[in-house]
Design a protein around this motif. Structure first.
Motif, short mmCIF file in Angstrom:
data_model
loop_
_atom_site.label_atom_id
_atom_site.label_comp_id
_atom_site.label_asym_id
_atom_site.label_seq_id
_atom_site.Cartn_x
_atom_site.Cartn_y
_atom_site.Cartn_z
N ASP A 1 0.84 -1.19 0.00
CA ASP A 1 0.00 0.00 0.00
C ASP A 1 0.88 1.24 0.00
OD1 ASP A 1 -2.67 1.30 0.42
OD2 ASP A 1 -1.68 1.96 2.28
N GLU A 2 0.57 2.17 -0.88
CA GLU A 2 1.42 3.34 -1.05
C GLU A 2 1.37 4.26 0.16
OE1 GLU A 2 0.13 5.23 -4.60
OE2 GLU A 2 0.81 3.59 -5.93
N GLU A 3 0.22 4.41 0.78
CA GLU A 3 0.09 5.36 1.89
C GLU A 3 0.72 4.84 3.18
OE1 GLU A 3 -3.82 6.77 2.50
OE2 GLU A 3 -4.16 7.27 0.38
N THR A 4 0.56 3.53 3.47
CA THR A 4 1.06 2.98 4.74
C THR A 4 2.38 2.24 4.58
OG1 THR A 4 -0.17 0.93 4.42
CG2 THR A 4 -1.30 2.72 5.58
N THR B 1 -0.51 -5.68 1.41
CA THR B 1 -1.91 -6.09 1.55
C THR B 1 -2.01 -7.61 1.56
OG1 THR B 1 -2.35 -6.13 -0.83
CG2 THR B 1 -2.64 -4.03 0.32
N GLU C 1 -9.15 -2.63 0.60
CA GLU C 1 -8.14 -3.67 0.72
C GLU C 1 -7.75 -3.87 2.19
OE1 GLU C 1 -5.29 -3.84 -2.93
OE2 GLU C 1 -5.52 -1.71 -2.36
N LEU D 1 -5.00 -4.68 4.99
CA LEU D 1 -3.56 -4.60 5.19
C LEU D 1 -3.10 -5.79 6.01
CD1 LEU D 1 -3.14 -0.78 5.99
CD2 LEU D 1 -2.92 -1.95 3.79
#
Length: 285
Positions: free
Chosen positions: A7-10, A14, A23, A25
């Motif tokens: 995941d790009e933000e966290t 996934t 989705e 995580l």
């Protein structure tokens, strides 16, 4: 299901599970939680090895220690019985009528009898022994079969009108609905009511019918007969009620209360103890 990705933000990978575009995580479980889980698993395995745990067809696995709460309670009861063995033997051998309130044996019997009463008698006679319709009040001084401690012990041990003890106290009132007509029953009820109620209107015909049909057991004055278990009808104490409807039902259909023979499941010491307890409630003679 989609392919796993980061995941790009966290920056967390996934799991590949997607619900409505959301989705999941793949966050790892907290380390402390995992160690707690592993410790519980180890503890559970140890417990099932050492103690009874798994139900079987006719019991459960006993475990290495063979421990059971039932066994622990049984051991405590056995130890208590052994501690009181002398008192128990003395209570069984004692003349109950000769025991006085200050006697240590009497105190022991009353204390033991209190527990016996709560476990075996209170269901019918009430926790305070005040009785209920059809179940005698043990606090008054009105006894069908005698209220001295020996008579109480006899009643407790063998019961009333049961088919399982040949020594049960036995009496049977006939159903006068098969003998008298409704008008005659009404007259008898009126006479019976007048025996204990000063405001009741005497019934001459009822007095004659009472003398012919009831006096043989209850006596000419309705004072009862303990040898026959016939109640006193002149003391305003009623087992099934003293109003007109209750008396009419009693005379018409009769009553047939049954008490089980507690001597078949209690020890001799328990019978003696509960007799002392009931006798000491206030209504014993």
């Amino acid at each position: 299901m989609t392919e796993r990705r980061v995941d790009e933000e966290t920056g967390v990978e996934t799991t590949g599970h997607v619900w409505d575009g959301i989705e999941e995580l793949n966050n790892p479980l907290p380390r402390w939680w995992l160690w707690t889980l592993y410790a519980c698993i180890v503890w559970a395995i140890g417990y099932t090895v050492l103690y009874p745990a798994w139900p079987m067809l006719s019991g459960a696995t006993t475990g290495v220690f063979g421990y059971s709460t039932r066994g622990a309670v049984a051991a405590e009861i056995a130890a208590h019985d052994a501690q009181n063995a002398t008192l128990t033997a003395d209570l069984v051998a004692a003349d109950l009528s000769a025991l006085t309130a200050g006697d240590p044996l009497h105190r022991y019997g009353v204390a033991r009898g209190s527990a016996v009463f709560r476990a075996n008698c209170s269901q019918c006679h009430g926790s305070g022994a005040a009785g209920a319709p059809g179940y005698p009040n043990l606090l008054d001084d009105d006894w069908l079969w005698g209220g001295d401690v020996a008579a109480i012990a006899q009643t407790v041990a063998h019961g009333i009108r049961n088919d399982t003890d040949p020594d049960a106290r036995w009496s049977q009132m006939p159903a006068f609905g098969d003998i008298l007509n409704p008008e005659e029953i009404g007259s008898v009820v009126a006479h019976v009511a007048s025996l204990s109620a000063t405001d009741a209107i005497p019934d001459a015909a009822g007095a004659v019918l009472f003398s012919e049909n009831c006096a043989a057991c209850h006596g000419d004055a309705g004072l009862g007969n303990r040898d026959m278990g016939a109640p006193n009808l002149a003391d305003a104490i009623w087992l099934y009620g003293g109003d007109t409807d209750s008396l009419t039902q009693t005379v018409t259909q009769a009553r047939f209360g049954i008490m089980p023979p507690l001597g078949q499941r209690l020890t001799d010491a328990d019978v003696a103890a509960v007799a002392l307890y009931v006798h000491g409630l206030g209504g014993g003679e």
